[in-house]
Scaffold this motif. Structure first.
Motif, PDB file in Angstrom:
ATOM      1  N   LYS A  37       0.838  -1.201   0.000  1.00 12.52           N
ATOM      2  CA  LYS A  37       0.000   0.000   0.000  1.00 12.52           C
ATOM      3  C   LYS A  37       0.867   1.242   0.000  1.00 12.52           C
ATOM      4  O   LYS A  37       2.048   1.197   0.325  1.00 12.52           O
ATOM      5  N   VAL A  38       0.244   2.353  -0.378  1.00 12.22           N
ATOM      6  CA  VAL A  38       0.849   3.672  -0.290  1.00 12.22           C
ATOM      7  C   VAL A  38      -0.042   4.509   0.612  1.00 12.22           C
ATOM      8  O   VAL A  38      -1.255   4.545   0.425  1.00 12.22           O
ATOM      9  N   VAL A  39       0.563   5.150   1.610  1.00 12.28           N
ATOM     10  CA  VAL A  39      -0.170   6.042   2.506  1.00 12.28           C
ATOM     11  C   VAL A  39       0.227   7.466   2.130  1.00 12.28           C
ATOM     12  O   VAL A  39       1.398   7.820   2.152  1.00 12.28           O
ATOM     13  N   PHE A  40      -0.767   8.269   1.768  1.00  9.84           N
ATOM     14  CA  PHE A  40      -0.531   9.640   1.338  1.00  9.84           C
ATOM     15  C   PHE A  40      -0.422  10.571   2.535  1.00  9.84           C
ATOM     16  O   PHE A  40      -0.827  10.221   3.647  1.00  9.84           O
ATOM     17  N   ASP A  41       0.093  11.777   2.317  1.00 11.10           N
ATOM     18  CA  ASP A  41       0.361  12.705   3.420  1.00 11.10           C
ATOM     19  C   ASP A  41      -0.885  13.122   4.187  1.00 11.10           C
ATOM     20  O   ASP A  41      -0.798  13.507   5.336  1.00 11.10           O
ATOM     21  N   LYS A  42      -2.047  13.029   3.615  1.00  5.01           N
ATOM     22  CA  LYS A  42      -3.275  13.406   4.308  1.00  5.01           C
ATOM     23  C   LYS A  42      -3.903  12.223   5.043  1.00  5.01           C
ATOM     24  O   LYS A  42      -4.983  12.323   5.603  1.00  5.01           O
ATOM     25  N   GLY A  43      -3.249  11.055   5.006  1.00  7.52           N
ATOM     26  CA  GLY A  43      -3.724   9.910   5.758  1.00  7.52           C
ATOM     27  C   GLY A  43      -4.445   8.847   4.951  1.00  7.52           C
ATOM     28  O   GLY A  43      -4.553   7.713   5.391  1.00  7.52           O
ATOM     29  N   GLU A  44      -4.955   9.184   3.774  1.00  6.50           N
ATOM     30  CA  GLU A  44      -5.646   8.171   2.976  1.00  6.50           C
ATOM     31  C   GLU A  44      -4.608   7.221   2.381  1.00  6.50           C
ATOM     32  O   GLU A  44      -3.439   7.559   2.249  1.00  6.50           O
ATOM     33  N   ASP A  45      -5.051   6.009   2.046  1.00  7.94           N
ATOM     34  CA  ASP A  45      -4.103   5.063   1.480  1.00  7.94           C
ATOM     35  C   ASP A  45      -4.685   4.357   0.268  1.00  7.94           C
ATOM     36  O   ASP A  45      -5.888   4.378   0.035  1.00  7.94           O
ATOM     37  N   LYS A  46      -3.791   3.764  -0.502  1.00 12.81           N
ATOM     38  CA  LYS A  46      -4.172   2.988  -1.680  1.00 12.81           C
ATOM     39  C   LYS A  46      -3.605   1.590  -1.489  1.00 12.81           C
ATOM     40  O   LYS A  46      -2.392   1.424  -1.338  1.00 12.81           O
ATOM     41  N   GLN A  47      -4.468   0.603  -1.478  1.00 13.25           N
ATOM     42  CA  GLN A  47      -4.062  -0.792  -1.315  1.00 13.25           C
ATOM     43  C   GLN A  47      -3.709  -1.379  -2.679  1.00 13.25           C
ATOM     44  O   GLN A  47      -4.309  -1.035  -3.690  1.00 13.25           O
ATOM     45  N   TYR A  48      -2.745  -2.265  -2.692  1.00 12.15           N
ATOM     46  CA  TYR A  48      -2.355  -2.958  -3.911  1.00 12.15           C
ATOM     47  C   TYR A  48      -2.641  -4.442  -3.756  1.00 12.15           C
ATOM     48  O   TYR A  48      -2.360  -5.032  -2.721  1.00 12.15           O
ATOM     49  N   GLY A  49      -3.205  -5.046  -4.788  1.00 11.84           N
ATOM     50  CA  GLY A  49      -3.428  -6.487  -4.798  1.00 11.84           C
ATOM     51  C   GLY A  49      -2.210  -7.158  -5.406  1.00 11.84           C
ATOM     52  O   GLY A  49      -1.092  -6.953  -4.959  1.00 11.84           O
TER      53      GLY A  49
END
Length: 147
Positions: A37-49
């Motif tokens: 995953k990538v966690v962005f500076d504002k706290g939201e994240d993007k999960q990778y399969g």
């Protein structure tokens, strides 16, 4: 006021528990890593399969090495090309950095966490990249050992 004090105390505990990367930890970077995953500076994240590419690191005892993108194959091998980034490990003010260099650019990432199975890197845009140690894929079931 009591609640504010509790929040500050808990925050202090979390900040002070940040992992300090030692020279002895650096060999743990060597190998194949898959982004989770990538966690962005504002706290939201993007999960990778499932990932089409892994990052491969090889760093020597002098804290110099390479990072390259590799593509896992169904038989447990990896497709590799000649493209890579030079990597050097730098220790500065209780922090550890990976400094990258290519013929076209230079950039730095801070190592936030490093274990045998987890790697977290923070880039200049304040994005946290969370990796897990990758294993070879072999779904062909041919009984051959993977490399």
């Amino acid at each position: 006021m009591k609640h504010l004090f509790k929040v500050l105390l808990i925050s202090f505990v979390f900040v002070s528990c940040k992992q300090k990367i030692q020279s002895a930890d650096i060999p743990k970077i060597n190998g194949y890593w898959e982004i989770e995953k990538v966690v962005f500076d504002k706290g939201e994240d993007k999960q990778y399969g499932a990932n089409q590419n892994y990052d491969y690191f090889q760093i020597d005892k002098n804290n110099q090495g390479i990072r390259k993108k590799v593509t896992p194959q169904l038989d447990g091998t990896f497709l590799v090309d000649d493209t890579f980034e030079k990597v050097s490990v730098r220790f500065q003010e209780d922090k550890t950095y990976l400094d990258y260099a290519t013929p076209y650019m230079k950039y730095t990432e801070e190592i936030i966490a490093l274990t045998a199975d987890e790697l977290v890197l923070l880039n200049a845009q304040k994005k946290e990249y969370h990796y897990k140690k990758a294993t070879a894929i072999n779904i062909l079931g041919d009984g051959k050992k993977t490399k």
